[in-house]
Write a protein that holds these residues in place. Structure first.
Motif, short mmCIF file in Angstrom:
data_model
loop_
_atom_site.label_atom_id
_atom_site.label_comp_id
_atom_site.label_asym_id
_atom_site.label_seq_id
_atom_site.Cartn_x
_atom_site.Cartn_y
_atom_site.Cartn_z
N TYR A 55 0.83 -1.21 0.00
CA TYR A 55 0.00 0.00 0.00
C TYR A 55 0.87 1.26 0.00
CZ TYR A 55 -2.55 3.80 2.29
OH TYR A 55 -3.08 5.03 2.63
N VAL A 56 1.80 1.34 0.93
CA VAL A 56 2.56 2.57 1.12
C VAL A 56 3.53 2.83 -0.04
CG1 VAL A 56 4.49 1.71 2.55
CG2 VAL A 56 3.62 4.00 2.90
N ARG A 57 4.05 1.79 -0.66
CA ARG A 57 4.99 2.00 -1.76
C ARG A 57 4.31 2.52 -3.01
NH1 ARG A 57 6.16 -2.06 -5.70
NH2 ARG A 57 4.60 -3.69 -5.63
N GLU A 67 2.09 9.63 5.41
CA GLU A 67 1.95 8.31 6.03
C GLU A 67 3.10 8.05 6.99
OE1 GLU A 67 0.53 4.48 6.95
OE2 GLU A 67 -0.42 6.30 6.19
N LEU A 68 4.29 8.46 6.60
CA LEU A 68 5.47 8.30 7.47
C LEU A 68 5.27 9.05 8.78
CD1 LEU A 68 8.31 7.09 7.61
CD2 LEU A 68 9.15 9.20 6.60
N ARG A 70 2.37 9.89 10.09
CA ARG A 70 1.27 9.26 10.83
C ARG A 70 1.76 8.04 11.58
NH1 ARG A 70 -2.05 5.52 11.42
NH2 ARG A 70 -1.23 4.14 9.84
N VAL A 71 2.59 7.22 10.92
CA VAL A 71 3.09 6.01 11.56
C VAL A 71 4.10 6.35 12.67
CG1 VAL A 71 4.30 3.83 11.18
CG2 VAL A 71 2.64 4.62 9.53
N GLN A 72 4.88 7.41 12.47
CA GLN A 72 5.81 7.84 13.52
C GLN A 72 5.03 8.25 14.77
OE1 GLN A 72 8.26 11.24 12.61
NE2 GLN A 72 9.58 10.88 14.37
N GLN A 73 3.93 8.97 14.59
CA GLN A 73 3.10 9.35 15.73
C GLN A 73 2.51 8.12 16.39
OE1 GLN A 73 0.27 12.10 14.09
NE2 GLN A 73 1.72 13.81 14.10
N LEU A 74 2.15 7.14 15.59
CA LEU A 74 1.60 5.89 16.13
C LEU A 74 2.65 5.16 16.96
CD1 LEU A 74 -0.94 4.15 16.08
CD2 LEU A 74 -0.07 3.06 14.03
N TYR A 87 6.67 1.27 10.77
CA TYR A 87 7.48 2.47 10.60
C TYR A 87 8.75 2.14 9.80
CZ TYR A 87 9.66 6.93 11.99
OH TYR A 87 10.25 8.17 12.01
N ALA A 88 9.39 1.03 10.11
CA ALA A 88 10.59 0.62 9.40
C ALA A 88 10.29 0.40 7.91
CB ALA A 88 11.17 -0.65 10.01
N LEU A 89 9.16 -0.21 7.61
CA LEU A 89 8.78 -0.43 6.21
C LEU A 89 8.59 0.90 5.49
CD1 LEU A 89 6.33 -3.41 6.68
CD2 LEU A 89 8.46 -3.46 5.36
N ALA A 90 7.92 1.85 6.14
CA ALA A 90 7.72 3.16 5.53
C ALA A 90 9.04 3.89 5.35
CB ALA A 90 6.74 3.99 6.37
N LEU A 91 9.94 3.78 6.32
CA LEU A 91 11.24 4.43 6.23
C LEU A 91 12.13 3.79 5.16
CD1 LEU A 91 12.10 4.88 10.01
CD2 LEU A 91 11.89 6.73 8.33
#
Length: 160
Positions: A55-57, A67-68, A70-74, A87-91
């Motif tokens: 999804y994120v890619r 999204e990055l 949002r996930v960092q806040q999560l 978070y690692a996947l988004a990064l």
């Protein structure tokens, strides 16, 4: 005397209804918002994260950045190995912070869920390899520039 108590009670009830109504408008994303409509629920948390990565890619760059964040806040508000891997996947996407992604992936390596731990290990190793290859590419570029500079210097001396 009943009228005196009714007005504050009505006012209090009205405020409560307005406050609760406002809560309905808070943007709360469902747990697996990355699933496509009609897609069946993933069989495991690790499977869910692979679908998240897909999804994120595919998000446009601006949305990936959102999204990055949002996930960092999560991760900050509800830390867990699942969120760390998310978070690692988004990064780990192009332009992301690979060293930070590797740290978050390694932190999830000890998850009691063997599938999630295996995914964390795989991601950590894959990121380490990408970092190694990036380092080699940078060293090769430096060596090529150095060789080019030396070749130009040699040509200049030969023309004298």
């Amino acid at each position: 005397m009943t009228i005196v108590f009714r007005k504050p009670a009505i006012l209090l009830l009205s405020c409560a209804v307005l406050m609760l109504g406002g809560c309905a408008h808070v943007n709360t994303a469902p747990a697996d918002y990355w699933l496509k409509p009609g897609q069946s629920a993933p069989s495991s948390r690790a499977a869910s994260l692979t679908l998240y990565f897909d999804y994120v890619r595919h998000l446009p760059a601006e949305e990936q950045q959102g999204e990055l964040e949002r996930v960092q806040q999560l991760v900050d508000s509800a830390p867990s190995n699942f969120h760390s891997l998310q978070y690692a996947l988004a990064l780990s996407l192009p332009g992301g912070d690979l060293k930070k992604a590797q740290q978050f992936a390694e932190a999830a390596n000890a998850d009691p869920d063997p599938e999630l731990a295996a995914l964390a290990s795989f991601l950590s190793i894959e990121i380490a390899e990408r970092l190694r290859l990036e380092g080699e590419a940078k060293r090769a570029a430096i060596d090529a520039r150095r060789a080019d500079t030396e070749a130009k210097r040699a040509d200049a001396e030969a023309k004298r």
